[in-house]
Design an enzyme around this catalytic site. Structure first.
Site, PDB file in Angstrom:
ATOM      1  N   PRO A  12       6.322   9.207  -5.718  1.00 53.20           N
ATOM      2  CA  PRO A  12       5.190  10.016  -6.148  1.00 53.20           C
ATOM      3  C   PRO A  12       3.849   9.299  -6.047  1.00 53.20           C
ATOM      4  O   PRO A  12       3.745   8.101  -6.269  1.00 53.20           O
ATOM      5  CB  PRO A  12       5.513  10.345  -7.607  1.00 53.20           C
ATOM      6  CG  PRO A  12       6.448   9.287  -8.048  1.00 53.20           C
ATOM      7  CD  PRO A  12       7.245   8.919  -6.827  1.00 53.20           C
ATOM      8  N   ASN A  13       2.868  10.087  -5.670  1.00 57.83           N
ATOM      9  CA  ASN A  13       1.461   9.705  -5.593  1.00 57.83           C
ATOM     10  C   ASN A  13       1.121   8.774  -4.439  1.00 57.83           C
ATOM     11  O   ASN A  13      -0.050   8.474  -4.227  1.00 57.83           O
ATOM     12  CB  ASN A  13       0.975   9.103  -6.925  1.00 57.83           C
ATOM     13  CG  ASN A  13       1.051  10.106  -8.043  1.00 57.83           C
ATOM     14  OD1 ASN A  13       0.585  11.234  -7.903  1.00 57.83           O
ATOM     15  ND2 ASN A  13       1.663   9.725  -9.147  1.00 57.83           N
ATOM     16  N   ARG A  20      -6.634   7.262  -4.407  1.00 56.09           N
ATOM     17  CA  ARG A  20      -6.238   6.948  -5.779  1.00 56.09           C
ATOM     18  C   ARG A  20      -6.425   5.464  -6.045  1.00 56.09           C
ATOM     19  O   ARG A  20      -5.860   4.619  -5.363  1.00 56.09           O
ATOM     20  CB  ARG A  20      -4.766   7.322  -5.984  1.00 56.09           C
ATOM     21  CG  ARG A  20      -4.209   6.933  -7.316  1.00 56.09           C
ATOM     22  CD  ARG A  20      -2.722   7.305  -7.413  1.00 56.09           C
ATOM     23  NE  ARG A  20      -2.165   6.761  -8.613  1.00 56.09           N
ATOM     24  CZ  ARG A  20      -1.082   6.008  -8.655  1.00 56.09           C
ATOM     25  NH1 ARG A  20      -0.417   5.734  -7.547  1.00 56.09           N
ATOM     26  NH2 ARG A  20      -0.638   5.545  -9.795  1.00 56.09           N
ATOM     27  N   TYR A  25      -5.016  -0.169  -5.064  1.00 60.11           N
ATOM     28  CA  TYR A  25      -4.177   0.094  -3.890  1.00 60.11           C
ATOM     29  C   TYR A  25      -4.900  -0.066  -2.564  1.00 60.11           C
ATOM     30  O   TYR A  25      -4.273   0.012  -1.506  1.00 60.11           O
ATOM     31  CB  TYR A  25      -3.597   1.511  -3.976  1.00 60.11           C
ATOM     32  CG  TYR A  25      -2.739   1.710  -5.203  1.00 60.11           C
ATOM     33  CD1 TYR A  25      -1.485   1.136  -5.281  1.00 60.11           C
ATOM     34  CD2 TYR A  25      -3.194   2.464  -6.281  1.00 60.11           C
ATOM     35  CE1 TYR A  25      -0.691   1.300  -6.405  1.00 60.11           C
ATOM     36  CE2 TYR A  25      -2.402   2.635  -7.404  1.00 60.11           C
ATOM     37  CZ  TYR A  25      -1.161   2.053  -7.462  1.00 60.11           C
ATOM     38  OH  TYR A  25      -0.379   2.220  -8.576  1.00 60.11           O
ATOM     39  N   ASN A  76       9.579   2.338  -1.894  1.00 59.01           N
ATOM     40  CA  ASN A  76       8.513   2.218  -2.870  1.00 59.01           C
ATOM     41  C   ASN A  76       8.624   3.491  -3.694  1.00 59.01           C
ATOM     42  O   ASN A  76       8.105   4.534  -3.311  1.00 59.01           O
ATOM     43  CB  ASN A  76       7.139   2.104  -2.202  1.00 59.01           C
ATOM     44  CG  ASN A  76       6.029   1.937  -3.215  1.00 59.01           C
ATOM     45  OD1 ASN A  76       6.202   2.212  -4.396  1.00 59.01           O
ATOM     46  ND2 ASN A  76       4.870   1.513  -2.744  1.00 59.01           N
ATOM     47  N   ALA A  79       6.125   5.420  -9.488  1.00 54.09           N
ATOM     48  CA  ALA A  79       6.414   5.467 -10.922  1.00 54.09           C
ATOM     49  C   ALA A  79       7.890   5.672 -11.223  1.00 54.09           C
ATOM     50  O   ALA A  79       8.363   5.268 -12.290  1.00 54.09           O
ATOM     51  CB  ALA A  79       5.586   6.569 -11.583  1.00 54.09           C
ATOM     52  N   GLU A 100      12.918  -3.300  -2.231  1.00 60.16           N
ATOM     53  CA  GLU A 100      11.946  -2.575  -3.051  1.00 60.16           C
ATOM     54  C   GLU A 100      10.556  -3.122  -2.751  1.00 60.16           C
ATOM     55  O   GLU A 100      10.362  -4.339  -2.700  1.00 60.16           O
ATOM     56  CB  GLU A 100      12.278  -2.774  -4.530  1.00 60.16           C
ATOM     57  CG  GLU A 100      11.311  -2.109  -5.480  1.00 60.16           C
ATOM     58  CD  GLU A 100      11.645  -2.364  -6.949  1.00 60.16           C
ATOM     59  OE1 GLU A 100      11.028  -1.718  -7.797  1.00 60.16           O
ATOM     60  OE2 GLU A 100      12.516  -3.230  -7.248  1.00 60.16           O
ATOM     61  N   HIS A 102       6.307  -2.765  -3.698  1.00 60.97           N
ATOM     62  CA  HIS A 102       5.180  -2.264  -4.491  1.00 60.97           C
ATOM     63  C   HIS A 102       3.912  -2.847  -3.884  1.00 60.97           C
ATOM     64  O   HIS A 102       3.847  -4.063  -3.630  1.00 60.97           O
ATOM     65  CB  HIS A 102       5.290  -2.680  -5.960  1.00 60.97           C
ATOM     66  CG  HIS A 102       6.448  -2.070  -6.661  1.00 60.97           C
ATOM     67  ND1 HIS A 102       6.430  -0.775  -7.120  1.00 60.97           N
ATOM     68  CD2 HIS A 102       7.676  -2.564  -6.937  1.00 60.97           C
ATOM     69  CE1 HIS A 102       7.593  -0.503  -7.669  1.00 60.97           C
ATOM     70  NE2 HIS A 102       8.374  -1.576  -7.568  1.00 60.97           N
ATOM     71  N   ILE A 103       2.943  -2.015  -3.643  1.00 63.00           N
ATOM     72  CA  ILE A 103       1.678  -2.458  -3.051  1.00 63.00           C
ATOM     73  C   ILE A 103       0.943  -3.391  -4.001  1.00 63.00           C
ATOM     74  O   ILE A 103       0.432  -4.431  -3.599  1.00 63.00           O
ATOM     75  CB  ILE A 103       0.812  -1.236  -2.663  1.00 63.00           C
ATOM     76  CG1 ILE A 103       1.514  -0.453  -1.537  1.00 63.00           C
ATOM     77  CG2 ILE A 103      -0.588  -1.669  -2.249  1.00 63.00           C
ATOM     78  CD1 ILE A 103       0.916   0.910  -1.258  1.00 63.00           C
ATOM     79  N   SER A 104       0.902  -3.030  -5.265  1.00 65.78           N
ATOM     80  CA  SER A 104       0.242  -3.862  -6.270  1.00 65.78           C
ATOM     81  C   SER A 104       1.262  -4.790  -6.927  1.00 65.78           C
ATOM     82  O   SER A 104       2.472  -4.584  -6.818  1.00 65.78           O
ATOM     83  CB  SER A 104      -0.425  -2.990  -7.336  1.00 65.78           C
ATOM     84  OG  SER A 104       0.560  -2.321  -8.113  1.00 65.78           O
ATOM     85  N   ARG A 109       0.018  -5.711 -14.205  1.00 66.05           N
ATOM     86  CA  ARG A 109      -0.466  -4.401 -14.628  1.00 66.05           C
ATOM     87  C   ARG A 109       0.075  -4.068 -16.011  1.00 66.05           C
ATOM     88  O   ARG A 109       0.554  -4.935 -16.725  1.00 66.05           O
ATOM     89  CB  ARG A 109      -0.077  -3.366 -13.576  1.00 66.05           C
ATOM     90  CG  ARG A 109      -0.721  -3.724 -12.206  1.00 66.05           C
ATOM     91  CD  ARG A 109      -0.596  -2.667 -11.194  1.00 66.05           C
ATOM     92  NE  ARG A 109      -1.222  -1.434 -11.651  1.00 66.05           N
ATOM     93  CZ  ARG A 109      -0.972  -0.260 -11.107  1.00 66.05           C
ATOM     94  NH1 ARG A 109      -0.119  -0.146 -10.100  1.00 66.05           N
ATOM     95  NH2 ARG A 109      -1.564   0.835 -11.549  1.00 66.05           N
TER      96      ARG A 109
END
Length: 150
Positions: A12-13, A20, A25, A76, A79, A100, A102-104, A109
């Site tokens: 999602p997103n 965003r 990102y 990825n 959420a 897996e 994740h960009i960030s 975070r």
């Protein structure tokens, strides 16, 4: 020659990349991510099936679809990484190598992002390296596939 197939699944997103939270990102879009994956897959001599969904059920169905078709999964889950036991169960059920992405850096975070259900099924995790994480994931999965096939 049939190239080994790797699914590159985005949750999602991620369709909102470039719009965003660019401070988190960056300004690249999901189309940019797909082009990076296509270019790297060609160099690594693997085929990819690149997809994005905002729907948890669809993501689970795509993971299940991999069984018997794909040699590995790059995911990825956005959420859903932090919330979806269904995604974890699907990844465990297909018995494939999983990377897996994740960009960030999820560990820099909010604390709720520090736990990932997906990680429990993952062969490896790449986070915090931006879009380069996808290229690294493809290289890693190609190495794993080559090792399994030899």
């Amino acid at each position: 020659m049939v190239l080994p197939l790797v699914y590159v699944l985005n949750g999602p997103n991620l369709n909102m990349l470039g719009m965003r939270q660019p401070e988190v990102y960056g300004s690249a879009t999901l189309d940019d991510v797909e082009q990076i994956c296509i270019q790297n897959a060609e160099q690594l001599e693997i085929a990819i099936d690149f997809r994005q969904t905002n729907d948890e059920g669809e993501l689970v169905s795509w993971i299940q679809e991999c069984k018997g078709k794909a040699k590995g999964i790059i995911i990825n889950a956005g959420a859903y990484s932090h919330t979806s036991i269904a995604t974890l169960d699907a990844l465990l059920s297909v018995d494939l190598p999983v990377i897996e992405v994740h960009i960030s850096n999820i560990y820099r975070r909010e604390s709720f992002r520090h736990h990932s259900y997906v990680s429990q099924a993952a062969t490896g995790v790449i986070c915090g390296l931006g879009l380069q994480g996808y290229a690294l994931a493809l290289a890693a999965i190609a190495d794993i596939i080559l090792e399994e096939d030899s």
